[in-house]
Design a protein around this motif. Sequence first.
Motif, PDB file in Angstrom:
ATOM      1  N   TYR A   1      44.510  24.810  63.981  1.00 46.28           N
ATOM      2  CA  TYR A   1      43.777  24.515  65.220  1.00 46.28           C
ATOM      3  C   TYR A   1      43.341  23.045  65.248  1.00 46.28           C
ATOM      4  O   TYR A   1      43.496  22.350  66.261  1.00 46.28           O
ATOM      5  CB  TYR A   1      42.578  25.454  65.313  1.00 46.28           C
ATOM      6  CG  TYR A   1      41.511  25.069  66.291  1.00 46.28           C
ATOM      7  CD1 TYR A   1      41.671  25.300  67.659  1.00 46.28           C
ATOM      8  CD2 TYR A   1      40.310  24.495  65.856  1.00 46.28           C
ATOM      9  CE1 TYR A   1      40.670  24.955  68.564  1.00 46.28           C
ATOM     10  CE2 TYR A   1      39.314  24.154  66.752  1.00 46.28           C
ATOM     11  CZ  TYR A   1      39.498  24.383  68.105  1.00 46.28           C
ATOM     12  OH  TYR A   1      38.512  24.044  69.000  1.00 46.28           O
ATOM     13  N   LYS A   2      42.841  22.557  64.123  1.00 51.33           N
ATOM     14  CA  LYS A   2      42.411  21.154  64.055  1.00 51.33           C
ATOM     15  C   LYS A   2      43.599  20.210  64.203  1.00 51.33           C
ATOM     16  O   LYS A   2      43.489  19.158  64.846  1.00 51.33           O
ATOM     17  CB  LYS A   2      41.670  20.903  62.741  1.00 51.33           C
ATOM     18  CG  LYS A   2      40.309  21.569  62.669  1.00 51.33           C
ATOM     19  CD  LYS A   2      39.603  21.253  61.357  1.00 51.33           C
ATOM     20  CE  LYS A   2      38.212  21.864  61.319  1.00 51.33           C
ATOM     21  NZ  LYS A   2      37.511  21.572  60.042  1.00 51.33           N
ATOM     22  N   LEU A   3      44.746  20.570  63.614  1.00 51.03           N
ATOM     23  CA  LEU A   3      45.949  19.745  63.774  1.00 51.03           C
ATOM     24  C   LEU A   3      46.353  19.648  65.238  1.00 51.03           C
ATOM     25  O   LEU A   3      46.702  18.573  65.730  1.00 51.03           O
ATOM     26  CB  LEU A   3      47.116  20.330  62.974  1.00 51.03           C
ATOM     27  CG  LEU A   3      47.143  20.155  61.462  1.00 51.03           C
ATOM     28  CD1 LEU A   3      48.423  20.769  60.899  1.00 51.03           C
ATOM     29  CD2 LEU A   3      47.043  18.686  61.060  1.00 51.03           C
ATOM     30  N   VAL A   4      46.328  20.794  65.927  1.00 52.59           N
ATOM     31  CA  VAL A   4      46.704  20.809  67.341  1.00 52.59           C
ATOM     32  C   VAL A   4      45.780  19.910  68.147  1.00 52.59           C
ATOM     33  O   VAL A   4      46.232  19.127  69.000  1.00 52.59           O
ATOM     34  CB  VAL A   4      46.687  22.253  67.884  1.00 52.59           C
ATOM     35  CG1 VAL A   4      46.833  22.265  69.402  1.00 52.59           C
ATOM     36  CG2 VAL A   4      47.804  23.081  67.248  1.00 52.59           C
ATOM     37  N   LYS A   5      44.484  19.994  67.886  1.00 52.61           N
ATOM     38  CA  LYS A   5      43.519  19.160  68.615  1.00 52.61           C
ATOM     39  C   LYS A   5      43.688  17.685  68.289  1.00 52.61           C
ATOM     40  O   LYS A   5      43.639  16.827  69.174  1.00 52.61           O
ATOM     41  CB  LYS A   5      42.093  19.600  68.279  1.00 52.61           C
ATOM     42  CG  LYS A   5      41.677  20.924  68.888  1.00 52.61           C
ATOM     43  CD  LYS A   5      40.180  21.112  68.884  1.00 52.61           C
ATOM     44  CE  LYS A   5      39.512  20.174  69.859  1.00 52.61           C
ATOM     45  NZ  LYS A   5      38.077  20.454  70.040  1.00 52.61           N
ATOM     46  N   GLU A   6      43.885  17.371  67.008  1.00 51.00           N
ATOM     47  CA  GLU A   6      43.924  15.976  66.576  1.00 51.00           C
ATOM     48  C   GLU A   6      45.225  15.273  66.928  1.00 51.00           C
ATOM     49  O   GLU A   6      45.220  14.109  67.343  1.00 51.00           O
ATOM     50  CB  GLU A   6      43.697  15.898  65.065  1.00 51.00           C
ATOM     51  CG  GLU A   6      43.729  14.478  64.510  1.00 51.00           C
ATOM     52  CD  GLU A   6      43.468  14.414  63.010  1.00 51.00           C
ATOM     53  OE1 GLU A   6      43.609  13.312  62.440  1.00 51.00           O
ATOM     54  OE2 GLU A   6      43.132  15.452  62.408  1.00 51.00           O
ATOM     55  N   PHE A   7      46.355  15.975  66.771  1.00 50.72           N
ATOM     56  CA  PHE A   7      47.649  15.299  66.876  1.00 50.72           C
ATOM     57  C   PHE A   7      48.417  15.599  68.170  1.00 50.72           C
ATOM     58  O   PHE A   7      49.288  14.823  68.561  1.00 50.72           O
ATOM     59  CB  PHE A   7      48.526  15.668  65.674  1.00 50.72           C
ATOM     60  CG  PHE A   7      48.049  15.086  64.382  1.00 50.72           C
ATOM     61  CD1 PHE A   7      48.383  13.794  64.016  1.00 50.72           C
ATOM     62  CD2 PHE A   7      47.235  15.821  63.533  1.00 50.72           C
ATOM     63  CE1 PHE A   7      47.936  13.244  62.830  1.00 50.72           C
ATOM     64  CE2 PHE A   7      46.773  15.284  62.338  1.00 50.72           C
ATOM     65  CZ  PHE A   7      47.124  13.992  61.985  1.00 50.72           C
ATOM     66  N   PHE A   8      48.143  16.710  68.824  1.00 47.43           N
ATOM     67  CA  PHE A   8      48.972  17.112  69.964  1.00 47.43           C
ATOM     68  C   PHE A   8      48.244  17.105  71.299  1.00 47.43           C
ATOM     69  O   PHE A   8      48.855  16.812  72.332  1.00 47.43           O
ATOM     70  CB  PHE A   8      49.549  18.518  69.728  1.00 47.43           C
ATOM     71  CG  PHE A   8      50.529  18.596  68.596  1.00 47.43           C
ATOM     72  CD1 PHE A   8      51.886  18.396  68.798  1.00 47.43           C
ATOM     73  CD2 PHE A   8      50.086  18.862  67.305  1.00 47.43           C
ATOM     74  CE1 PHE A   8      52.789  18.470  67.761  1.00 47.43           C
ATOM     75  CE2 PHE A   8      50.980  18.938  66.246  1.00 47.43           C
ATOM     76  CZ  PHE A   8      52.332  18.737  66.470  1.00 47.43           C
ATOM     77  N   ASP A   9      46.979  17.450  71.304  1.00 52.66           N
ATOM     78  CA  ASP A   9      46.297  17.746  72.553  1.00 52.66           C
ATOM     79  C   ASP A   9      46.246  16.559  73.514  1.00 52.66           C
ATOM     80  O   ASP A   9      46.426  16.719  74.717  1.00 52.66           O
ATOM     81  CB  ASP A   9      44.877  18.247  72.264  1.00 52.66           C
ATOM     82  CG  ASP A   9      44.208  18.803  73.505  1.00 52.66           C
ATOM     83  OD1 ASP A   9      44.901  19.416  74.334  1.00 52.66           O
ATOM     84  OD2 ASP A   9      42.976  18.632  73.637  1.00 52.66           O
ATOM     85  N   THR A  10      46.013  15.385  72.997  1.00 54.99           N
ATOM     86  CA  THR A  10      45.860  14.215  73.871  1.00 54.99           C
ATOM     87  C   THR A  10      46.814  13.088  73.502  1.00 54.99           C
ATOM     88  O   THR A  10      46.502  11.908  73.681  1.00 54.99           O
ATOM     89  CB  THR A  10      44.412  13.692  73.818  1.00 54.99           C
ATOM     90  OG1 THR A  10      44.073  13.371  72.465  1.00 54.99           O
ATOM     91  CG2 THR A  10      43.436  14.726  74.349  1.00 54.99           C
ATOM     92  N   SER A  11      47.983  13.428  73.001  1.00 58.37           N
ATOM     93  CA  SER A  11      48.948  12.395  72.620  1.00 58.37           C
ATOM     94  C   SER A  11      50.341  12.762  73.114  1.00 58.37           C
ATOM     95  O   SER A  11      50.598  13.899  73.532  1.00 58.37           O
ATOM     96  CB  SER A  11      48.976  12.217  71.094  1.00 58.37           C
ATOM     97  OG  SER A  11      49.718  13.254  70.487  1.00 58.37           O
ATOM     98  N   ALA A  12      51.253  11.801  73.023  1.00 58.51           N
ATOM     99  CA  ALA A  12      52.635  12.036  73.454  1.00 58.51           C
ATOM    100  C   ALA A  12      53.330  13.055  72.573  1.00 58.51           C
ATOM    101  O   ALA A  12      54.363  13.623  72.956  1.00 58.51           O
ATOM    102  CB  ALA A  12      53.406  10.709  73.429  1.00 58.51           C
TER     103      ALA A  12
END
Length: 340
Positions: A178-189
């Motif tokens: 969940y933290k990976l998704v938020k940190e790396f995917f949610d607001t990035s390309a």
Amino acid sequence: MKNRGVLLSIITVMLTGCFKPWFNYEEYPVPKPPDYANDAYWACLPWKHNASDTVPPGSGLIDEQTDAKVDVFFIYPTLDLRTDEWNASVDDNLLNKVIDKTSIRAQASVFNGSCRIFAPRYRQAVFASFLDKDGNGTKALALAYSDVEAAFKYYMQHYNKGRPVIIAGHSQGCLHAYKLVKEFFDTSALKQQLVAAYLVGFKINKDSIKNIKPCDSAKETGCYVTWNTVTENGLSGKASNYFSGVCVNPLNWKQDSTYIDAVYNMGSVDYKFGGIDNHEAGAACRNGLLVVKISDHNKYVPLFNSYHLYDYNLFYMNIRANVADRVNAYLKLHSDYLRK
């Protein structure tokens, strides 16, 4: 049966909160960090023979990682129940064997029909970290995530090469996923490379991820699925607060409350991974939890009305089929991007 009874007894004792490390986190010698350039610090790599290559005997399934066009980054759950440490060592051979024989074989393997599997060893926080109220558990979980984060960065830099990816985990592994998704995917390309996330066995609050939403169909991509499995009696008291969140039913891949009969359950695997049990569990989302009706209570034993240990196992074949559906949908939708 004897081994399962011992395991359940240990977990029962731990869940009561009677035992946890008596010393503060700062008094504990932190295990050495893993070196992800060394294959030994990965539980799963596509070119390294490991338990995720396994398929249930008699199932007719095959490991198809060699030709897979998508990767999965999988994070295993808490399996360290000891009370003499706050974080497990990645060089603990006995613990690694337990991880491989349980989570890697019966959970990570669900992806081997459609994905190359990458799963890092990490200094997981011990079970008592979730019970601690003095800040020690928080520090232990932060250290665990720092390893997962480092492993993911290494994977992206050295192994991904622009390939689509699924993020998946269970229990503590779900928290880190969940933290990976938020940190790396949610607001990035990087969001463009996310096929889906399987965030299973940990509470996910609605709208806690800004741009990546819960899936609401079997072929939707760029979304996440999540559930916490309980008996028909449900969880009582404060326990429900820790697990009641977003619920996507793995039998119809929707967030609705429709009960889906066990006839639509394509197959479960028990802790022995001895074969496929057909039509074992029906399920419905109720009050943020996945409520199931089980056929064989001797094989799938609840603990405090929870089937947490079987969040993946009970829906093994449905998850496997769904991974294939989402991968195919993603590849079709992003064909132009993938040709670049």
